[in-house]
Motif scaffolding. Structure first.
Motif, PDB file in Angstrom:
ATOM      1  N   ARG A 204       1.175  -1.157  -0.139  1.00 24.08           N
ATOM      2  CA  ARG A 204      -0.051   0.198   0.067  1.00 24.08           C
ATOM      3  C   ARG A 204       0.691   0.942   0.180  1.00 24.08           C
ATOM      4  O   ARG A 204       0.780   2.710   1.172  1.00 24.08           O
ATOM      5  N   ASN A 231      -4.504  -2.952  -3.879  1.00 27.98           N
ATOM      6  CA  ASN A 231      -5.264  -2.499  -2.740  1.00 27.98           C
ATOM      7  C   ASN A 231      -6.899  -1.711  -3.730  1.00 27.98           C
ATOM      8  O   ASN A 231      -6.702  -1.299  -4.449  1.00 27.98           O
ATOM      9  N   GLY A 532       0.309  -8.207   4.785  1.00 29.69           N
ATOM     10  CA  GLY A 532      -1.165  -7.588   4.240  1.00 29.69           C
ATOM     11  C   GLY A 532      -1.627  -7.600   2.553  1.00 29.69           C
ATOM     12  O   GLY A 532      -1.838  -6.811   1.926  1.00 29.69           O
ATOM     13  N   THR A 548      -0.372  -5.605   9.065  1.00 32.81           N
ATOM     14  CA  THR A 548      -0.226  -4.609   8.081  1.00 32.81           C
ATOM     15  C   THR A 548       0.923  -5.283   6.951  1.00 32.81           C
ATOM     16  O   THR A 548       0.235  -4.967   6.005  1.00 32.81           O
ATOM     17  N   THR A 564      -2.397   2.496   3.902  1.00 32.08           N
ATOM     18  CA  THR A 564      -3.299   2.055   4.415  1.00 32.08           C
ATOM     19  C   THR A 564      -4.208   3.385   5.329  1.00 32.08           C
ATOM     20  O   THR A 564      -5.265   2.567   4.889  1.00 32.08           O
ATOM     21  N   TYR A 568      -8.300   2.973   5.468  1.00 28.76           N
ATOM     22  CA  TYR A 568      -8.457   2.101   7.110  1.00 28.76           C
ATOM     23  C   TYR A 568      -7.728   2.844   8.209  1.00 28.76           C
ATOM     24  O   TYR A 568      -6.978   3.205   8.563  1.00 28.76           O
ATOM     25  N   MET A 573      -4.903  -1.318  12.393  1.00 25.05           N
ATOM     26  CA  MET A 573      -4.111  -1.734  11.475  1.00 25.05           C
ATOM     27  C   MET A 573      -3.333  -2.498  12.680  1.00 25.05           C
ATOM     28  O   MET A 573      -2.595  -1.784  13.758  1.00 25.05           O
TER      29      MET A 573
END
Ligand code: DGJ
Length: 763
Positions: A204, A231, A532, A548, A564, A568, A573
């Motif tokens: 990410r 993602n 992740g 994560t 992230t 989110y 996380m």
């Protein structure tokens, strides 16, 4: 907030104080998209937003004198083949081999609240006053199919959600070759596409690219996961938009399997965003009476930059996507034994680690991979969910009790979707793996994917693992998944059903999650996929936190957690302090910085505390105490602001601010130290300008005399005064906090960090 239908103009307007979404029923019965963006005052007539003009080569889809061409019309859910040469949202193959359809308005329903789309996860409401919803039912006479487009506008979030449902009413069996969840069109292309791309251990990362004419897309075709690579999220931002100002449109897909997220800019500068299940390998047979429901897309509009977009996702996902007991509870500080022992442990070793963890204030011990079957390395044992009594003579039941006797809760790792060929499960059921008979089945980490599209496979795994959980005392489960699907094919599905296997697989995963979270509602689930690789909103519906990344290096984690956080919330996380040199990079970072990064997540440790010095253990104790004192703010109540991006320079900074702006925590991290560097100013955000705050920091915040000079002139330094000072919110946000780089050198130089706690001075 409201959904209004203006009968006179056939216009639907969904709006709240932040956002408007406007569409209409066209003269040909199809749905046209008119506007999406900052809230507009409601009225009946938005028809001037319709654009229609004569162009060469255009296919006109209504009798003359109409000039309606689908190529130049912004549509709600574009179809294939009727003169629109851009990518469609859906394709329906009919029995005569045609893919031509004409879905026209049949009826609509406006209602308070929001319906679920089970078994698919989705955002929800707790009372009907939280949202208004609209369903527009369209019908194609020839295919005999209803298409239902569903929309929800939330009262308190700048959010519109969307999904589509196909209902086969007629006698034909049709095949959905493409059934995306949403398509949204804009009448310009003045955007950059923001997305999160990566790989194992660097998940990410934030990527930005200018929209150009043609298609730009991100995708997963990994089957088992939304993937490390991309993602299921993209945003369109204006070129001048920053973290703190400007327009952004976020699109987040609540799904854990294959996805496509695409922008297509026409040569007339119109931008179409589509998002949904990836059409490659997908073919869903729909017989009379059957229904296909697409997953949900959550769209956030922000006129206050990327931070405002993220804050909306955070609040919505934390409060109206996550569910169950743990939605509203701070997360236990845990110690996980993976990097402490890998597969090499005994009960005695585990208990030694757990006891030390208890001494420093840790609350939960997690036993990771290696406790079952013949699992002494990653070649063996997956699928055999019964304990390895050579390692754990009293089983998980015995160990969990002993860990609880030390005063800690007990958590367990599982990887339920996989099997090693060297396992009793595979020997008993070799046909239970995904793969085509008589062809080579690719392996990854020496393991194969169990065919979760088959109910009997899910039943069997549920039977095995629920027994382990029932017989032991388990407070937490880490559900891992360490490979992507290859050779997607189910031995139990008919040839005509093979295009359904990957989606059915994900439904099988959701089914098992549903059974386990229903039977064990008090267990905290953490999802994980080689770190992740399946960090998506759908997982958060079942497991309110996710590991994560396998990369536990503090500096790398600033990038991973920064990216992230675009979608989110911090509470989702998984973030741990690990040993140095770091196992992924061999990098050494200060213990203080490792914690300063891990605080902005669930917080825990991933090392053997017995190997730390007394001094380090004291530090760990105060870290644990700090997190206990501040996790309510960090995980539950705070708004997160990104201040400095690790993707743009040597420094990263971020902060959380309480809703009433009375409290905040800010952190500053550097990568390389700079010799004889200039002073820095860290400008905070989100505080109340006129409020006086007390700022405490783990360094001196302002000009400090050289120690020798102080001695010569007999000046007494008041250490405490330098570490705690007072400033108005306006000073902290506009003048900024001065940072003397020399102090960072004293803190270890490379990878040093600073942590500020900020509290409103009592009136
Ligand atoms: C991958 C996970 O990300 C790690 O934390 C660990 O659980 C290993 N799998 C165990 O095999």
């Amino acid at each position: 907030m409201a959904v209004v239908f203006h009968e006179s103009t056939k216009v639907f307007h969904l709006f709240n104080q932040d956002v408007s979404y406007i569409m209409r029923i066209m003269e040909n019965g199809q749905m046209e998209h008119l506007y999406y963006g900052k809230a507009l005052k409601d009225k009946a007539d938005f028809l001037y937003l319709h654009e229609e003009t004569m162009r060469s080569l255009m296919s006109v889809c209504m009798p003359e004198p109409s000039l309606l061409s689908m190529q130049y019309t912004k549509q709600e859910y574009p179809s294939y083949g009727t003169g629109d040469y851009r990518s469609p949202a859906f394709t329906v193959l009919q029995e005569n081999g045609s893919r031509i359809v004409n879905y026209t308005y049949a009826s609509h329903t406006i209602y308070k609240g929001k319906k679920d789309i089970l078994p698919l996860p989705a955002t929800y409401v707790e009372s009907d006053s939280e949202a208004d919803s609209l369903e527009v039912r369209l019908h194609d006479e020839v295919a005999g199919t209803d298409l239902v487009l569903s929309y929800t506008v939330y009262a308190d979030f700048p959010v519109i959600t969307r999904h589509a449902r196909f209902e086969q009413k007629g006698p034909q069996t049709v095949v959905l070759e493409r059934a995306l969840s949403a398509s949204v069109e804009f009448n310009d292309m003045d955007f950059e596409m923001v997305h999160l791309a990566g790989a194992w251990a660097r998940e990410r990362y934030v990527k930005n690219r200018k929209l150009e004419m043609g298609i730009q897309s991100i995708q997963s075709m990994c089957g088992t996961g939304s993937s490390t690579d991309h993602n299921p999220f993209l945003a369109l931002k204006r070129p001048h938009t920053t973290e703190s100002q400007g327009e952004v449109y976020g699109f987040s897909f609540v799904y854990s399997g294959n996805f496509l997220a695409q922008t297509e800019v026409s040569t007339f500068d119109m931008t179409r965003v589509t998002m949904g299940i990836h059409p490659e390998g997908f073919a869903w047979e729909l017989k009379q009476g059957e229904v296909f429901q697409t997953p949900e897309v959550v769209m956030v509009y922000s006129d206050g930059g990327l931070n405002k977009m993220s804050q909306a996702y955070h609040r919505l996902y934390r409060t109206r996507l996550m569910r169950g007991k743990w939605r509203d509870e701070v997360r236990p500080i845990l110690l996980n034994n993976w990097e402490a022992t890998y597969f090499d442990f005994t009960e005695e070793k585990i208990l030694t680690i757990a006891k030390k963890a208890k001494e420093v204030g840790v609350e939960l011990f997690v036993l990771d991979d290696g406790w079952f079957g013949t699992r002494n390395d990653d070649y063996h044992g997956l699928g055999d969910w019964f304990v390895n009594t050579d390692k754990l003579p009293d089983g998980i039941t015995g160990l969990s009790k002993k860990v609880e006797e030390t005063g800690l809760k007990f958590g367990l790792w599982v990887e339920l979707e996989m099997v090693n060929k060297d396992s009793d499960l595979y020997r008993a059921h070799p046909d239970w793996i995904i793969g085509v008979p008589d062809r080579f089945e690719s392996h990854a980490r020496h393991q194969h994917v169990l065919d979760f599209s088959r109910k009997e496979v899910v039943d069997h795994i549920y039977g095995m693992i629920s027994k382990v959980i029932r017989e032991a005392s388990i407070s937490y489960i880490k559900w891992d998944m360490n490979r992507y699907m290859s050779e997607p094919y189910s031995r139990s599905a008919k040839p005509s059903e093979q295009g359904m296997v990957m989606h059915r697989y994900i439904l099988g995963v959701y089914d098992l999650y549903t059974r386990l979270t229903t039977e064990f509602p008090d267990i905290l689930f953490e999802s994980c996929a080689s770190g992740g690789a399946r960090f998506d909103p759908a997982m958060l519906y079942f497991a309110p936190q996710a590991w994560t990344s396998d990369d536990t290096d503090a500096s790398e984690r600033t990038k991973i957690q920064y990216g992230t956080s675009y979608v989110y919330p911090l509470v989702s996380m998984g973030s741990h302090v690990s040993a140095v040199p770091n196992h992924q990079l061999q990098r050494t970072t200060p213990l203080e910085s490792r914690a300063n990064v891990a605080y902005f997540g669930t917080f825990g440790y991933e090392l053997d505390l017995n190997l730390l010095s007394e001094g380090e253990l004291e530090q760990v104790k105060s870290q644990v105490a700090f997190m206990k004192a501040h996790r309510q703010l960090i995980q539950m109540e705070g708004d997160f602001y990104r201040l400095l991006s690790p993707f743009e320079g040597n420094e990263t900074a971020w902060m959380v601010v309480s809703q009433d702006k009375s409290e905040a925590i800010a952190a500053f991290y550097q990568k390389m130290n700079k010799v004889n560097g200039s002073w820095l100013r860290l400008r905070l955000q989100g505080l109340c300008a006129d409020t006086l705050y007390e700022v405490s920091c783990n360094m001196k915040p302002s000009l400090v005399l050289d120690e020798k000079l102080a001695e010569v002139y007999g000046i007494q330094e008041d250490e405490e005064a330098f570490q705690v000072y007072r400033a108005y919110g306006s000073e902290l946000m506009y003048a900024g906090i001065p940072i003397d780089r020399k102090e960072l050198t004293k803190k270890g130089g490379d990878f040093a960090s600073l942590l500020y706690t900020i509290k409103k001075v009592a009136d």
